[in-house]
Design a protein around this motif. Structure first.
Motif, short mmCIF file in Angstrom:
data_model
loop_
_atom_site.label_atom_id
_atom_site.label_comp_id
_atom_site.label_asym_id
_atom_site.label_seq_id
_atom_site.Cartn_x
_atom_site.Cartn_y
_atom_site.Cartn_z
N ARG A 258 -0.68 6.37 1.61
CA ARG A 258 -0.94 4.92 1.70
C ARG A 258 0.31 4.14 1.28
NH1 ARG A 258 -5.82 3.92 3.37
NH2 ARG A 258 -7.50 5.37 2.85
N PRO A 259 0.46 2.94 1.81
CA PRO A 259 1.65 2.14 1.52
C PRO A 259 1.88 1.92 0.03
CG PRO A 259 0.45 1.16 3.33
CD PRO A 259 -0.39 2.30 2.82
N GLU A 260 0.78 1.84 -0.75
CA GLU A 260 0.98 1.57 -2.19
C GLU A 260 1.37 2.82 -2.97
OE1 GLU A 260 -1.86 1.29 -0.50
OE2 GLU A 260 -3.64 1.62 -1.74
N HIS A 261 1.36 3.99 -2.32
CA HIS A 261 1.72 5.22 -3.02
C HIS A 261 3.13 5.68 -2.68
CE1 HIS A 261 -2.86 5.79 -3.13
NE2 HIS A 261 -2.44 5.25 -4.27
N LEU A 262 3.93 4.75 -2.20
CA LEU A 262 5.33 5.05 -1.93
C LEU A 262 6.18 4.23 -2.88
CD1 LEU A 262 5.21 4.84 1.95
CD2 LEU A 262 6.03 6.83 0.70
N SER A 263 7.13 4.88 -3.53
CA SER A 263 8.00 4.07 -4.37
C SER A 263 9.33 3.83 -3.64
CB SER A 263 8.25 4.77 -5.72
OG SER A 263 8.67 6.09 -5.50
N LEU A 264 9.84 2.63 -3.84
CA LEU A 264 11.03 2.22 -3.11
C LEU A 264 12.26 2.25 -4.01
CD1 LEU A 264 8.71 0.94 -1.37
CD2 LEU A 264 10.40 -0.77 -0.73
N SER A 265 13.36 2.56 -3.40
CA SER A 265 14.61 2.53 -4.16
C SER A 265 15.74 2.17 -3.20
CB SER A 265 14.86 3.91 -4.79
OG SER A 265 16.22 4.01 -5.13
N THR A 266 16.80 1.58 -3.74
CA THR A 266 17.92 1.24 -2.88
C THR A 266 18.99 2.31 -2.93
OG1 THR A 266 18.77 -0.05 -4.71
CG2 THR A 266 17.64 -1.27 -2.97
N SER A 267 18.76 3.37 -3.74
CA SER A 267 19.84 4.34 -3.90
C SER A 267 19.41 5.77 -3.63
CB SER A 267 20.41 4.24 -5.32
OG SER A 267 19.33 4.34 -6.25
N GLU A 268 18.18 6.14 -3.98
CA GLU A 268 17.82 7.55 -3.80
C GLU A 268 16.34 7.69 -3.50
OE1 GLU A 268 18.58 9.45 -7.49
OE2 GLU A 268 17.14 8.23 -8.57
N GLY A 269 15.98 8.90 -2.94
CA GLY A 269 14.58 9.14 -2.62
C GLY A 269 14.44 10.22 -1.59
N ARG A 270 13.18 10.47 -1.15
CA ARG A 270 12.89 11.53 -0.21
C ARG A 270 13.40 11.19 1.18
NH1 ARG A 270 8.42 14.68 0.08
NH2 ARG A 270 8.88 15.15 -2.08
N TRP A 271 12.93 9.98 1.66
CA TRP A 271 13.29 9.57 3.02
C TRP A 271 14.09 8.28 2.94
CZ3 TRP A 271 7.46 9.82 2.99
CH2 TRP A 271 7.01 11.15 3.18
N HIS A 272 14.94 8.08 3.91
CA HIS A 272 15.60 6.79 3.94
C HIS A 272 15.68 6.27 5.37
CE1 HIS A 272 19.52 7.93 5.68
NE2 HIS A 272 19.23 9.11 5.17
N GLY A 273 15.76 4.97 5.47
CA GLY A 273 15.81 4.36 6.79
C GLY A 273 16.09 2.88 6.66
N LYS A 274 16.19 2.22 7.82
CA LYS A 274 16.50 0.79 7.81
C LYS A 274 15.19 -0.02 7.84
CE LYS A 274 21.09 0.51 9.98
NZ LYS A 274 21.68 1.16 8.81
N VAL A 275 15.19 -1.13 7.16
CA VAL A 275 14.03 -2.00 7.14
C VAL A 275 13.92 -2.68 8.51
CG1 VAL A 275 13.01 -4.07 6.11
CG2 VAL A 275 14.21 -2.39 4.68
N SER A 276 12.76 -2.49 9.18
CA SER A 276 12.58 -3.16 10.47
C SER A 276 11.83 -4.47 10.30
CB SER A 276 11.84 -2.25 11.44
OG SER A 276 10.54 -2.00 10.97
N LEU A 277 11.03 -4.55 9.25
CA LEU A 277 10.25 -5.77 9.04
C LEU A 277 9.85 -5.85 7.57
CD1 LEU A 277 8.65 -8.19 10.31
CD2 LEU A 277 6.72 -6.62 10.52
N ALA A 278 10.00 -7.01 6.96
CA ALA A 278 9.51 -7.21 5.60
C ALA A 278 8.53 -8.37 5.62
CB ALA A 278 10.68 -7.49 4.66
N GLU A 279 7.26 -8.08 5.30
CA GLU A 279 6.24 -9.13 5.29
C GLU A 279 6.06 -9.61 3.86
OE1 GLU A 279 3.03 -8.06 8.61
OE2 GLU A 279 3.29 -6.46 7.15
N HIS A 280 6.49 -10.84 3.60
CA HIS A 280 6.37 -11.39 2.24
C HIS A 280 5.08 -12.17 2.15
CE1 HIS A 280 10.48 -10.30 1.15
NE2 HIS A 280 10.80 -10.64 2.40
N LEU A 281 4.07 -11.59 1.47
CA LEU A 281 2.77 -12.27 1.35
C LEU A 281 2.68 -13.07 0.06
CD1 LEU A 281 0.38 -9.47 2.57
CD2 LEU A 281 1.52 -11.24 3.89
N GLY A 282 3.72 -13.00 -0.78
CA GLY A 282 3.67 -13.70 -2.06
C GLY A 282 3.29 -12.74 -3.16
#
Lengths: 334, 290
Positions: A258-282
């Motif tokens: 699920r989306p909430e069970h992924l942790s994000l990092s700008t430097s390291e991690g399992r998978w990496h890729g480019k952001v295609s869309l960022a939905e800012h809901l507040g």
């Protein structure tokens, strides 16, 4: 109030099976939601219970008594239709009073019950109007009013909110939940909207192509989906489903996270890729990341996360929350 | 203002059609009115003197007038009753799914396309004839005396013939109305405990009210001027037993060659038709508001 039981109930239309043999026990006072994509048989199942369609085989028990062959009116059920099915030439008062008139109740009782229903549903000022002079939400309330005056043993709702706009839908959803609490009546509610199912239900029945995928309380379905279909259907945004090498690592044909069970990092991690869309809901930010070889993965981040299209992000799944499915789409034990 | 401007343009554009229609209707009406005030007899080619309302007095005191008035309304009421009640019944039957639906519907509608003169002659010669008719044969089979329909019950016979021709029209209009009834409404009523009869009274019939009003209005317009069927079957007889207003006017003009009193009769018919039209438009208007 009644319990409703379906035993080996199935339905075919001209040789084509639309409901495969199914068993279901609905307890007194319970609110059960049938959910599934369109054409999955959920409305047909409701109409079987209502008696508007005949079952092809199996048994329907209402409070333990066989109701399989009973005509709709004798089952003691009330139904709210998707189109509301109000009688256009009758005033709101006559619409609500109609089932009582058909039951040949005396005038005083009818008057008292209609007034009471109008009070509960905030319809006092509209009793003398015709349905066409009402807004969508008011029509919905009249339909519910017509259902409650009969004091049925159970309520059936057939996609009652699908004709309302989004804001009104949330309101009516709360009103229906509140009404269910007040009346404590057994209720079956059909919807294709998983949010409605999650927020209203005591138990959810997920249907797909005429078969029951899973039955359980909302959070259980969310936490432990029994099949790939339930995993993909329950939850918004959808669970990320990954196949191939990423899955075989965990000994599965498909894994879900699920989306909430992924942790994000700008430097390291399992998978990496480019952001295609960022939905800012507040309150939250949903980030869609294009990972090479895996496709687009959605992840939930805090609302103040500042990411933009094209940035590179690393994702790491929380392995304790990983769902594993075999090649047939069945969940594998953790 | 743009709207005033468009309004004026619209009126201008409409005016040729309105003018033509006005001319088309106003000129014959004015001529009828003019003749009705004059002594105009085709058999006596003297000067056509102005006689005031004498023609009206003559027409309205004619014993045939009241009979024809009564006949006009009896025919109207009889045909409307048969077509509306029968039409609702047939529409309910045809609305059910069945094999060969298309063919059956086509057959039901076909009488409407038979010319009134043809259908009346078929009824007269093949069904109601006391010697060769089918009804006479049926009566004989049961050992009864054959009925000479057109002589013994001319008005009833005419009512049956005309109703046969108009029944398909009513059925067609009511069937389309019936098909537009929301299925969920019927199901809701079923769940509310209404049996088939109660569903018909409380759901179906109110839904059909508008279509029934339209059927009554259109049929009334045509039935008030019923003529062809009478001409080819009874010729208004025996005596004046099956003469209606239209036929009386015809007999004044072309059998007695009295254009003056026939015109007076025409004016009386116009007034009566308008009185009826006012009531009908009220009825339809009330139904169309919904």
């Amino acid at each position: 109030m009644a319990s409703i039981a379906l035993k080996n109930v199935s339905k075919s239309f001209g040789g084509r099976e639309v409901i495969a043999s199914l068993d279901l026990q609905i307890e007194r006072g319970e609110l059960v939601v049938f959910v599934g994509p369109s054409g999955c048989g959920k409305s047909t199942l409701l109409r079987l219970i209502a008696g508007l369609e005949d079952v092809s085989s199996g048994q329907l028990l209402i409070d333990g008594r066989d109701a399989t062959q009973l005509p709709p009116a004798w089952r003691g059920l009330s139904m709210v239709f998707q189109s509301y099915a109000l009688y256009p030439h009758m005033s709101v008062r006559d619409n609500i009073a109609f089932p009582l008139k058909m039951a040949r109740r005396d005038k005083e009782t009818i008057e008292r019950k209609v007034t009471e229903a109008a009070r509960v549903l905030n319809l006092q000022d509209y009793l003398d109007r015709k349905p066409r002079e009402l807004s969508g939400g008011q029509r919905q309330r009249v339909a519910i009013g017509r259902a409650i005056v009969r004091e049925p043993v159970a309520f059936l709702f057939d996609e009652p909110l699908s004709n309302l706009d989004a804001a009104l839908r949330v309101n009516m959803r709360m009103e229906i939940a509140e009404l269910h609490r007040q009346l404590g009546a057994t209720t079956i509610y059909v919807t294709h909207d998983q949010t409605e199912a999650m927020t209203l239900a005591d138990r959810i029945v997920v249907l797909n192509a005429g078969r029951v995928e899973q039955i359980g309380p909302p959070l259980e379905l969310y936490r432990r989906p029994a099949t790939l279909f339930v995993a993909g259907f329950i939850g918004s945004p959808r669970m990320n489903l990954l196949g191939g090498a990423a899955a075989s690592r965990y000994g599965a044909a498909t894994i879900g996270i699920r989306p909430e069970h992924l942790s994000l990092s700008t430097s390291e991690g399992r998978w990496h890729g480019k952001v295609s869309l960022a939905e800012h809901l507040g309150s939250d930010t949903f980030v869609h990341v294009d990972v090479a070889g895996l496709g687009t993965i959605a992840a939930r981040a805090a609302g103040d996360l500042d990411v933009r299209h094209g940035e590179t992000l690393w994702l790491t799944p929380d392995e304790s929350c990983l769902h594993r499915f075999d090649a047939q789409g069945r969940a594998l034990a953790a | 203002m743009a709207s005033t401007h468009t309004g004026a343009t619209a009126r201008l554009m409409l005016s040729p059609a309105v003018a033509l229609l006005l001319l088309w209707m106003a000129v014959p009406l004015a001529m009828t009115l003019w003749y009705s005030l004059h002594d105009y007899q085709l058999l006596m080619p003297r000067g056509n003197d102005f006689v005031g309302l004498e023609n009206y007095v003559y027409f309205l005191t004619d014993p045939a007038f009241f009979q024809s008035l009564a006949n006009t309304f009896a025919l109207l009421a009889g045909v409307l009753a048969i077509t509306v009640i029968g039409g609702v019944g047939l529409a309910l039957l045809l609305d059910r799914p069945m094999h060969g639906q298309g063919i059956v519907r086509l057959l039901v509608v076909s009488p409407f396309f038979v010319m009134p003169t043809v259908s009346a002659l078929v009824w007269k010669n093949m069904f109601m004839n006391p010697v060769n008719g089918l009804f006479a044969w049926i009566a004989q089979v049961f050992g009864m005396r054959a009925i000479d329909w057109l002589a013994e019950a001319p008005l009833l016979s005419l009512t049956l013939m005309v109703a046969w021709g108009w029944l398909p029209f009513a059925t067609l209009i009511l069937l389309t109305a019936l098909q537009s009834l929301d299925a969920e409404q019927k199901e809701a009523a079923e769940m509310d405990g209404a049996n088939a009869f109660a569903r018909f009274i409380h759901i179906t019939l109110p839904h059909l009210a508008r279509a029934i009003a339209v059927v009554i209005l259109i049929q009334t317009i045509f039935l008030l001027s019923l003529f062809a069927e009478i001409l080819v079957t009874t010729n208004g007889g025996p005596g004046t037993q099956s003469t209606n207003l239209a036929y009386l006017v015809y007999s004044q003009t072309l059998l007695r060659f009295d254009v003056g009193s026939a015109s007076a009769g025409g004016m009386v018919a116009v007034v009566l038709a308008n009185i009826l039209a006012i009531f009908l438009m009220r009825l339809v208007g009330k139904n169309l508001e919904r």
